[in-house]
Design an enzyme around this catalytic site. Structure first.
Site, PDB file in Angstrom:
ATOM      1  CB  SER A  34      27.874  56.363  69.677  1.00 33.86           C
ATOM      2  OG  SER A  34      29.018  56.492  68.863  1.00 33.86           O
ATOM      3  CB  SER A  35      28.595  53.734  64.891  1.00 32.60           C
ATOM      4  OG  SER A  35      29.512  54.812  64.791  1.00 32.60           O
ATOM      5  CB  CYS A  36      32.187  54.458  69.176  1.00 31.68           C
ATOM      6  SG  CYS A  36      31.344  55.051  70.654  1.00 31.68           S
ATOM      7  CE  LYS A  38      26.200  58.079  73.906  1.00 23.87           C
ATOM      8  NZ  LYS A  38      24.892  58.725  74.134  1.00 23.87           N
ATOM      9  CG  MET A  48      23.667  68.261  65.076  1.00 29.51           C
ATOM     10  SD  MET A  48      25.122  67.758  64.129  1.00 29.51           S
ATOM     11  CE  MET A  48      25.502  66.165  64.893  1.00 29.51           C
ATOM     12  CG  HIS A  50      32.434  63.956  66.295  1.00 29.11           C
ATOM     13  ND1 HIS A  50      31.366  64.395  67.052  1.00 29.11           N
ATOM     14  CD2 HIS A  50      32.906  62.856  66.930  1.00 29.11           C
ATOM     15  CE1 HIS A  50      31.200  63.597  68.094  1.00 29.11           C
ATOM     16  NE2 HIS A  50      32.123  62.664  68.044  1.00 29.11           N
ATOM     17  CE1 TYR A  90      29.754  59.712  73.936  1.00 33.00           C
ATOM     18  CE2 TYR A  90      30.198  58.271  72.072  1.00 33.00           C
ATOM     19  CZ  TYR A  90      29.408  59.221  72.690  1.00 33.00           C
ATOM     20  OH  TYR A  90      28.267  59.676  72.059  1.00 33.00           O
ATOM     21  NE  ARG A 131      42.027  70.858  60.713  1.00 31.64           N
ATOM     22  CZ  ARG A 131      42.267  69.636  61.175  1.00 31.64           C
ATOM     23  NH1 ARG A 131      42.930  68.773  60.444  1.00 31.64           N
ATOM     24  NH2 ARG A 131      41.818  69.282  62.348  1.00 31.64           N
TER      25      ARG A 131
END
Length: 325
Positions: free
Chosen positions: A113-115, A146, A21, A185, A142, A193
């Site tokens: 990533s914000s994680c 990062k 993406m 995600h 993960y 859904r």
């Protein structure tokens, strides 16, 4: 702005992860600016294979690299495949960053990533919150990978004088997202859904968790623009807006919503009129994740796609690609 911009027109830029993406959006915008975009599919180049990556950089004249390739997924996927997430992401980062350096590539942009930030941290999250606390357990492997990517870029800059930069996006969404029913995600998962609920005439949709966690969402086109903005910055301008010994910049939307609010928005966009139920036996994940994007905003960049418009555009893309999404 201090100094001369890098200049993207005419540059041969390797976009690793160009089918994803974010990577596809970056590749498209690079082409629009006159760059020569170099890509390889997974069958053409296995980024976890050190020898293959070395051969690629030896054979291809590359001016710059955008490292957008990664193994990604939501809470469920991270819980089931933790070894895959840490191994594949570490290998991709190590191979590309080192071989870029070894072949003389001076400019590289790594997408994190914000994680990477601690589970419990002051909101909005500043860049200097990195490594100040424990990570969210559900995606720790993960996140560690990062963080390693950030530190790889920072370390090569310190030791070898390269100009490798890192941007930390908030939760991203948009055309080209992964809509897998289990490994996606939250945004694409909700879109699929609710769409399927409408298709079968379901009266109820169940969402994991309590619905109270807050999340920030940035459209992928905004992230692509921010990535090229940072990639193109002159070195002096980039360094003037980063703290000492820090080599990453947050990129966010600036506002967050609860999962319940997001679910209601997606329900409206997909025209679902039934009941939304929250399964409180399932994990919530991190309670809040809002990025402090004041640094990149001070440089002159701001997002342009509203959440409502972005969700509508993403749903239109999903409808056009529902067979493969």
């Amino acid at each position: 702005m201090i100094g001369k911009r890098y200049g993207l027109a005419g540059k041969r830029i390797f976009v690793a992860g160009h089918r994803g993406m974010v990577g596809s959006a970056i590749a498209r915008k690079l082409a629009e600016r006159g760059a020569q975009v170099v890509t390889r599919t997974r069958s053409e180049l296995n980024l976890t294979d050190q020898w293959a990556v070395r051969e690629f950089f030896s054979a291809e004249p590359i001016d710059g690299v955008v490292l957008a390739a990664a193994k990604v997924g939501g809470i469920h996927a991270n819980s089931i495949y933790p070894a895959d997430f840490i191994y594949e992401n570490l290998m991709i980062e190590c191979n590309i960053i080192h071989q870029a350096f070894a072949s003389g590539v001076r400019r590289l942009l790594f997408l994190g990533s914000s994680c990477i930030y601690p589970r419990v941290v002051a909101q909005p999250m500043r860049e200097d919150a990195l490594l100040t606390g424990n990570l969210e357990p559900t995606n720790e492997p993960y996140a560690i990978a990062k963080i390693a990517g950030i530190k790889l870029c920072e370390s090569y800059n310190r030791q070898h004088g390269t100009d490798y930069r890192s941007v930390m996006p908030t939760n991203l969404y948009g055309p080209g997202d992964n809509f897998h029913p289990e490994n996606s995600h939250v945004m694409p998962a909700l879109i699929r859904r609710f769409h399927e609920a409408v298709e079968v005439g379901a009266k109820q949709v169940t969402i994991w968790g309590t619905g109270t966690p807050r999340r920030e969402f940035l459209h992928v086109d905004d992230m692509a623009e921010a990535s090229l903005f940072v990639l193109d910055l002159p070195l002096e301008g980039y360094q003037a807006n980063t703290m000492p010994m820090l080599s990453h910049i947050n990129v966010g939307y600036g506002k967050d919503v609860t999962i319940a609010e997001l679910a209601k928005l997606v329900a409206r966009v997909t025209k679902f009129s039934g009941e939304i139920v929250f399964d409180t036996t399932k994990p919530d994940g991190t309670i809040r994740k809002l990025m402090d994007s004041s640094r990149i905003e001070a440089m002159g960049w701001k997002p342009s796609v509203s959440l409502a418009d972005g969700v509508r555009e993403t749903y239109r893309w999903f409808l056009d690609h529902v067979a493969s999404a």
